[in-house]
Design a protein around this motif. Structure first.
Motif, PDB file in Angstrom:
ATOM      1  N   GLY A 114       3.574  20.030   7.533  1.00 40.55           N
ATOM      2  CA  GLY A 114       2.342  19.661   8.096  1.00 40.55           C
ATOM      3  C   GLY A 114       1.114  19.148   7.597  1.00 40.55           C
ATOM      4  N   TYR A 115       1.280  18.275   6.583  1.00 39.51           N
ATOM      5  CA  TYR A 115       0.163  17.890   5.821  1.00 39.51           C
ATOM      6  C   TYR A 115      -0.678  16.846   6.640  1.00 39.51           C
ATOM      7  N   MET A 116      -1.454  17.152   7.510  1.00 38.05           N
ATOM      8  CA  MET A 116      -1.920  16.262   8.589  1.00 38.05           C
ATOM      9  C   MET A 116      -2.999  15.181   8.205  1.00 38.05           C
ATOM     10  N   ILE A 117      -3.676  15.409   6.857  1.00 41.86           N
ATOM     11  CA  ILE A 117      -4.769  14.452   6.762  1.00 41.86           C
ATOM     12  C   ILE A 117      -4.212  12.991   6.259  1.00 41.86           C
ATOM     13  N   VAL A 118      -2.983  12.888   5.886  1.00 43.09           N
ATOM     14  CA  VAL A 118      -2.428  11.607   5.433  1.00 43.09           C
ATOM     15  C   VAL A 118      -2.418  10.786   6.782  1.00 43.09           C
ATOM     16  N   HIS A 119      -2.283  11.405   7.901  1.00 45.56           N
ATOM     17  CA  HIS A 119      -2.153  10.404   9.187  1.00 45.56           C
ATOM     18  C   HIS A 119      -3.594   9.934   9.746  1.00 45.56           C
ATOM     19  N   HIS A 120      -4.501  10.474   8.871  1.00 52.17           N
ATOM     20  CA  HIS A 120      -5.958  10.210   9.452  1.00 52.17           C
ATOM     21  C   HIS A 120      -6.288   8.860   8.661  1.00 52.17           C
ATOM     22  N   PRO A 121      -6.826   8.024   9.738  1.00 53.66           N
ATOM     23  CA  PRO A 121      -7.294   6.603   9.004  1.00 53.66           C
ATOM     24  C   PRO A 121      -8.369   6.767   7.902  1.00 53.66           C
ATOM     25  N   GLN A 122      -9.208   7.693   7.893  1.00 53.47           N
ATOM     26  CA  GLN A 122      -9.978   7.828   6.747  1.00 53.47           C
ATOM     27  C   GLN A 122      -9.320   7.844   5.058  1.00 53.47           C
ATOM     28  N   TRP A 123      -8.298   8.654   5.334  1.00 52.91           N
ATOM     29  CA  TRP A 123      -7.448   8.684   4.024  1.00 52.91           C
ATOM     30  C   TRP A 123      -6.615   7.259   3.856  1.00 52.91           C
ATOM     31  N   GLN A 124      -6.014   6.851   4.664  1.00 54.25           N
ATOM     32  CA  GLN A 124      -5.369   5.721   4.826  1.00 54.25           C
ATOM     33  C   GLN A 124      -6.245   4.512   4.080  1.00 54.25           C
ATOM     34  N   LEU A 125      -7.499   4.529   4.612  1.00 50.97           N
ATOM     35  CA  LEU A 125      -8.450   3.660   4.245  1.00 50.97           C
ATOM     36  C   LEU A 125      -8.884   3.853   2.602  1.00 50.97           C
ATOM     37  N   ALA A 126      -9.146   5.222   2.453  1.00 51.07           N
ATOM     38  CA  ALA A 126      -9.444   5.603   1.022  1.00 51.07           C
ATOM     39  C   ALA A 126      -8.222   5.009   0.032  1.00 51.07           C
ATOM     40  N   ARG A 127      -7.005   5.340   0.447  1.00 49.71           N
ATOM     41  CA  ARG A 127      -5.990   4.938  -0.319  1.00 49.71           C
ATOM     42  C   ARG A 127      -5.714   3.449  -0.555  1.00 49.71           C
ATOM     43  N   ASP A 128      -6.187   2.602   0.661  1.00 44.65           N
ATOM     44  CA  ASP A 128      -6.091   1.271   0.467  1.00 44.65           C
ATOM     45  C   ASP A 128      -7.299   0.728  -0.579  1.00 44.65           C
ATOM     46  N   TRP A 129      -8.413   1.271  -0.503  1.00 43.39           N
ATOM     47  CA  TRP A 129      -9.583   0.982  -1.521  1.00 43.39           C
ATOM     48  C   TRP A 129      -9.110   1.050  -2.802  1.00 43.39           C
ATOM     49  N   LEU A 130      -8.463   2.221  -3.136  1.00 44.19           N
ATOM     50  CA  LEU A 130      -8.131   2.521  -4.551  1.00 44.19           C
ATOM     51  C   LEU A 130      -6.827   1.765  -4.908  1.00 44.19           C
ATOM     52  N   ASP A 131      -6.208   1.171  -3.994  1.00 46.89           N
ATOM     53  CA  ASP A 131      -5.135   0.503  -4.512  1.00 46.89           C
ATOM     54  C   ASP A 131      -5.577  -1.014  -4.641  1.00 46.89           C
ATOM     55  N   GLN A 132      -6.518  -1.441  -3.753  1.00 44.94           N
ATOM     56  CA  GLN A 132      -7.230  -2.575  -4.036  1.00 44.94           C
ATOM     57  C   GLN A 132      -8.016  -2.793  -5.348  1.00 44.94           C
ATOM     58  N   GLY A 133      -8.501  -1.756  -6.029  1.00 49.02           N
ATOM     59  CA  GLY A 133      -9.412  -1.732  -7.266  1.00 49.02           C
ATOM     60  C   GLY A 133     -10.765  -1.609  -6.552  1.00 49.02           C
TER      61      GLY A 133
ATOM     62  N   ALA B 294      -3.624   9.743  -2.421  1.00 51.69           N
ATOM     63  CA  ALA B 294      -4.847   8.762  -2.514  1.00 51.69           C
ATOM     64  C   ALA B 294      -4.769   7.690  -3.648  1.00 51.69           C
ATOM     65  N   ALA B 295      -4.489   8.697  -4.757  1.00 48.91           N
ATOM     66  CA  ALA B 295      -4.461   7.831  -6.142  1.00 48.91           C
ATOM     67  C   ALA B 295      -3.162   7.786  -6.583  1.00 48.91           C
ATOM     68  N   ARG B 296      -2.059   8.061  -5.678  1.00 44.55           N
ATOM     69  CA  ARG B 296      -0.646   8.023  -6.135  1.00 44.55           C
ATOM     70  C   ARG B 296      -0.489   8.559  -7.678  1.00 44.55           C
ATOM     71  N   ALA B 297      -0.939   9.595  -7.594  1.00 48.29           N
ATOM     72  CA  ALA B 297      -1.119  10.318  -9.244  1.00 48.29           C
ATOM     73  C   ALA B 297      -0.244  11.742  -9.265  1.00 48.29           C
ATOM     74  N   GLU B 298      -0.013  12.086 -10.485  1.00 46.85           N
ATOM     75  CA  GLU B 298       0.605  13.153 -10.567  1.00 46.85           C
ATOM     76  C   GLU B 298      -0.007  13.987 -11.769  1.00 46.85           C
ATOM     77  N   PRO B 299      -0.163  15.239 -11.842  1.00 46.19           N
ATOM     78  CA  PRO B 299      -1.014  15.757 -13.032  1.00 46.19           C
ATOM     79  C   PRO B 299      -0.248  15.534 -14.306  1.00 46.19           C
ATOM     80  N   ALA B 300      -1.255  15.249 -15.244  1.00 49.86           N
ATOM     81  CA  ALA B 300      -0.593  15.192 -16.864  1.00 49.86           C
ATOM     82  C   ALA B 300      -0.719  16.228 -17.551  1.00 49.86           C
ATOM     83  N   GLN B 301      -2.084  16.859 -17.305  1.00 53.07           N
ATOM     84  CA  GLN B 301      -2.105  18.268 -18.005  1.00 53.07           C
ATOM     85  C   GLN B 301      -3.403  18.721 -17.269  1.00 53.07           C
ATOM     86  N   LEU B 302      -3.229  20.276 -17.117  1.00 51.79           N
ATOM     87  CA  LEU B 302      -4.271  20.927 -16.361  1.00 51.79           C
ATOM     88  C   LEU B 302      -4.512  22.194 -16.868  1.00 51.79           C
TER      89      LEU B 302
END
Length: 325
Positions: free
Chosen positions: A123-142, A189-197
């Motif tokens: 139940g990760y609900m924030i991905v359904h919210h339009p603010q997160w879909q918009l943030a992801r779109d903006w990142l995708d669009q550069g 949002a960034a379609r990313a995975e951790p490289a080093q932490l």
């Protein structure tokens, strides 16, 4: 098409205040049953859903042939067990986050989901919210140019020793409770995975109450630095910033929309007026249920799978394994 009948395993406060009401309000869904051994705990649910059938055990609800989907808000350490039992009973499952305590446990859930022919997700609900879909779109669009840094803070103050979020035996701590938001939102949002932490973690009574994870994440465009702070002993605060070479995206109420504040996402770029999008009244819990129903009934895409949840749990496992001594 008939509404999807839902049942809830356990009369959790969050289920009463948010998810039970969301199921009741969602198009295509019907809150039909609740499992609790306490009639008193059922009363708040009946206040908004008077026709609710109350089962005195989880097993009884799962055996009810009229229930098609179940929502599981149980303590974290019970999520895997009851998700498997619900799938074995032929139910679709929406289980609270984190759905497991280690990434390998989610592998067994994926196998159970596939064997059952039913749908199960976290139940990760924030991905359904339009603010997160918009943030992801903006990142995708550069829109911010080259993404170079992601910064997340999520905190609240919960010193109650009796609260399940402060008990190690129920999977408490800031990392499983709200780290799941902080890490997942960067991955989504960034379609990313951790490289080093690396991480700095502070504990009380064997439960982490502060965690700062930092390092690098990587997506198709390359690496960027990241910082994620979670705490259950600080003044409430939540904010996410994605900062690039030519601008930044800021979310000032990224996680608890309409509870912490109004959902708002802003695009900031030099020499241009800020672009602000606000989302008053959007209920991300209702959207989550409606998308769940549409996915099952119509085959519509669903933005958060068990595989996505496994990626976040793997990041949680990495944060814990990367603690600076």
């Amino acid at each position: 098409m008939s509404a999807m009948n839902w049942g809830i395993l356990g009369a959790a406060k969050f289920a009463h205040e948010h998810m039970g009401r969301a199921i009741h309000a969602a198009a295509g869904a019907r809150l039909a049953a609740l499992a609790t051994s306490s009639p008193e705990k059922a009363k708040p649910f009946k206040s908004f859903c008077p026709d609710l059938e109350v089962h005195d055990s989880y097993e009884s609800l799962l055996a009810d042939p009229t229930i098609e989907a179940v929502y599981i808000p149980l303590p974290n350490t019970l999520h895997v067990e009851w998700t498997k039992k619900a799938l074995a009973a032929g139910k679709h499952v929406l289980c609270e986050k984190p759905i497991a305590m280690q990434a390998e446990e989610i592998d067994t859930l994926i196998a159970a989901r596939d064997a059952s022919g039913r749908f199960a997700t976290e139940g990760y609900m924030i991905v359904h919210h339009p603010q997160w879909q918009l943030a992801r779109d903006w990142l995708d669009q550069g829109r911010v140019g080259e993404l170079r840094h992601a910064d997340v803070v999520f905190s609240f103050n919960n010193p109650d020793p009796g609260n399940i979020r402060n008990k190690p035996e129920t999977g408490g701590g800031s990392i499983p409770d709200i780290g799941v938001y902080a890490y997942s939102c960067m991955r989504f949002a960034a379609r990313a995975e951790p490289a080093q932490l690396r991480s700095i973690i502070r504990r009380e009574n064997d439960v982490d109450v502060f965690a700062h994870a930092f390092g690098e994440m990587e997506n198709a465009a390359g690496r960027f630095t990241c910082s994620a702070i979670t705490s259950t002993r600080l003044q409430p605060r939540q904010e996410v910033v994605f900062q690039g070479s030519e601008g930044l995206i800021r979310l000032t109420c990224p996680f608890n929309a309409n509870v912490f504040s109004q959902a708002e996402v802003t695009l900031v770029r030099a020499g241009q007026p800020d672009l602000v999008q606000r989302f008053p009244g959007v209920n991300q819990y209702v959207l989550q249920v409606e998308n769940f129903v549409r996915h099952i009934r119509e085959g519509a895409p669903y933005p958060w799978t068990l595989e996505d949840a496994r990626g976040t749990q793997a990041m949680i496992d990495l944060v814990r394994a990367s603690e600076i001594a």
